[in-house]
Design an enzyme around this catalytic site. Structure first.
Site, PDB file in Angstrom:
ATOM      1  N   CYS A 274       0.819  -1.216   0.000  1.00 27.11           N
ATOM      2  CA  CYS A 274       0.000   0.000   0.000  1.00 27.11           C
ATOM      3  C   CYS A 274       0.856   1.272   0.000  1.00 27.11           C
ATOM      4  CB  CYS A 274      -0.978  -0.042   1.167  1.00 27.11           C
ATOM      5  SG  CYS A 274      -2.399   1.059   0.951  1.00 27.11           S
ATOM      6  N   HIS A 360      -3.914  -5.394  -0.007  1.00 28.67           N
ATOM      7  CA  HIS A 360      -3.570  -5.907   1.323  1.00 28.67           C
ATOM      8  C   HIS A 360      -3.625  -7.429   1.362  1.00 28.67           C
ATOM      9  CE1 HIS A 360      -3.420  -2.190   3.786  1.00 28.67           C
ATOM     10  NE2 HIS A 360      -4.148  -1.724   2.796  1.00 28.67           N
ATOM     11  N   GLU A 362      -2.679  -9.279   3.703  1.00 25.98           N
ATOM     12  CA  GLU A 362      -2.911  -9.741   5.083  1.00 25.98           C
ATOM     13  C   GLU A 362      -4.375  -9.597   5.485  1.00 25.98           C
ATOM     14  OE1 GLU A 362      -3.364  -5.529   5.533  1.00 25.98           O
ATOM     15  OE2 GLU A 362      -1.999  -6.736   4.334  1.00 25.98           O
TER      16      GLU A 362
END
Length: 388
Positions: A274, A360, A362
């Site tokens: 990001c 993302h 995660e």
């Protein structure tokens, strides 16, 4: 009925009564959302009754409101939830991405008065109130989201004050998000021990699940403040460096960009997510630009340009993107692209053990399609190859 069951029912009754009392206190106050173009939405106040001016953005996720609230990337922004009912499973503190919520405001269509979930420890109403975050419920979030899509992200004010639109708009237009990375980063190092590769995680506003995914793979993780110098990082002799997500305009972070350039020139493997992805691009001569209304949600399709063209469903939260036309192909090449609008979603750096993604991997809760990228990073740290 067993005595233990009676005590349980009595406890539940007290809990529900307490929630109802809290809800009534905050749900009988009229509130307004005033946008910089003069549009006004009315509803009821939730959370703090203070006035807040911030950038208004929307998130299309159907679940994960607590993870959104505790994502530091939302610092300086007020979040509109497009899903119409928020709060039905309450607050479970174990699910937080950081120790506190970060948005300046919260905007929903309908807020659940009574959460129903065996893990619930609190209500959103009380959670916002406890952290002094204002919000508004009863807003037509479909109309608001369409307005932001058509006109682009804009500033707005959440208030319970009786202000004229003209007075409010003059204050709203002067607002700027500012250097929010300095606000969200940690103030000192944190160590998460492990038996595997040593990873330095640069905290530009990191989500907790980034460190958790590294630790799950056995990594020895040291989380460092955003302004830690490259010299100090390299002196720790890490096997790899992780550049985290974070809030704001990446171009504001000039000192950090200069340090990342030094990290790029080292031979240490780097994985960036990001904001970290954007900062690495800026550090190597590329440019970034602001998106009209950004990508924020849990269902964004991304195509792998380096492999077989597979499409992954990803979680995203960003308002800026790397301009692929500004890339020097001898430095970096596009690795992922957004299927919806064609914007860049990742880079692979030529002759370097460096790859970066805009989304993302995660995500929690959210799609786990891209979770394999952490495995790629671990593999990259344990191989002698120079490039992906």
């Amino acid at each position: 009925m067993h005595e233990s069951s009676c005590r349980c029912l009595e406890s539940d009754s007290v809990f529900l009564s307490d929630l109802l009392t809290r809800t009534r206190k905050v749900n009988d106050v009229k509130a307004s959302l005033i946008l910089e173009d003069g549009t006004v939405f009315t509803g009821v106040s939730i959370g703090s009754a203070k006035t807040a001016i911030s950038e208004i953005v929307f998130n299309t996720s159907m679940t994960g409101y607590l993870e959104i609230l505790t994502d530091p990337s939302y610092a300086g922004q007020a979040v509109v939830m497009t899903y119409p009912l928020i709060g039905n499973y309450g607050i479970c503190y174990e699910d937080q991405e950081s120790a506190k919520p970060w948005p300046d405001g919260y905007i929903v269509r309908e807020l659940s008065r009574l959460p129903s979930n065996f893990r619930s420890e609190d209500s959103i109403q009380h959670y916002l109130l406890k952290h002094d975050i204002p919000g508004i419920a009863g807003v037509d979030t479909r109309a608001l989201t369409r307005l932001l899509r058509e006109k682009g992200t804009m500033n707005g004010m959440i208030t319970t004050e009786d202000l004229s639109v003209e007075e409010a708009v003059s204050r709203i237009r002067d607002y700027q998000v500012g250097r929010v990375v300095d606000i969200v980063t940690c103030t000192e190092k944190e160590h998460i021990p492990g038996d595997g590769p040593k990873v330095v995680l640069m905290d530009f506003g990191t989500k907790g699940d980034i460190a958790a995914n590294l630790a799950k793979r056995g990594c020895d993780v040291t989380i460092c403040p955003a302004h830690t110098t490259a010299e100090e990082i390299l002196a720790m002799k890490p096997d790899g460096i992780m550049l985290s997500n974070g809030p704001g305009d990446p171009k504001e972070n000039t000192e950090i960009i200069a340090e990342i350039r030094k990290l790029y020139e080292s031979d240490v493997p780097i994985f960036a997510i990001c904001l970290g992805h954007q900062l690495m691009a800026l550090a190597t001569g590329a440019d970034t630009f602001k998106l009209k209304y950004g990508h924020r949600g849990g269902n964004h399709p991304v195509r792998d340009l380096m492999g077989d063209g597979r499409v992954y469903i990803t979680s995203q939260n960003h308002g800026y993107a790397v301009d692929p036309t500004s890339l020097d192909p001898s430095v970096a090449v596009p690795a992922f692209e957004n299927v919806n609008d064609g914007t860049n979603e990742g880079l692979s750096y030529v002759g370097k053990k460096i790859f970066t993604v805009q989304f993302h991997p995660e995500a929690c809760p959210g799609p786990q399609d891209a979770n394999y990228l952490f495995d790629r990073f671990v593999s990259m740290m344990s191989t002698t190859e120079r490039s992906l």
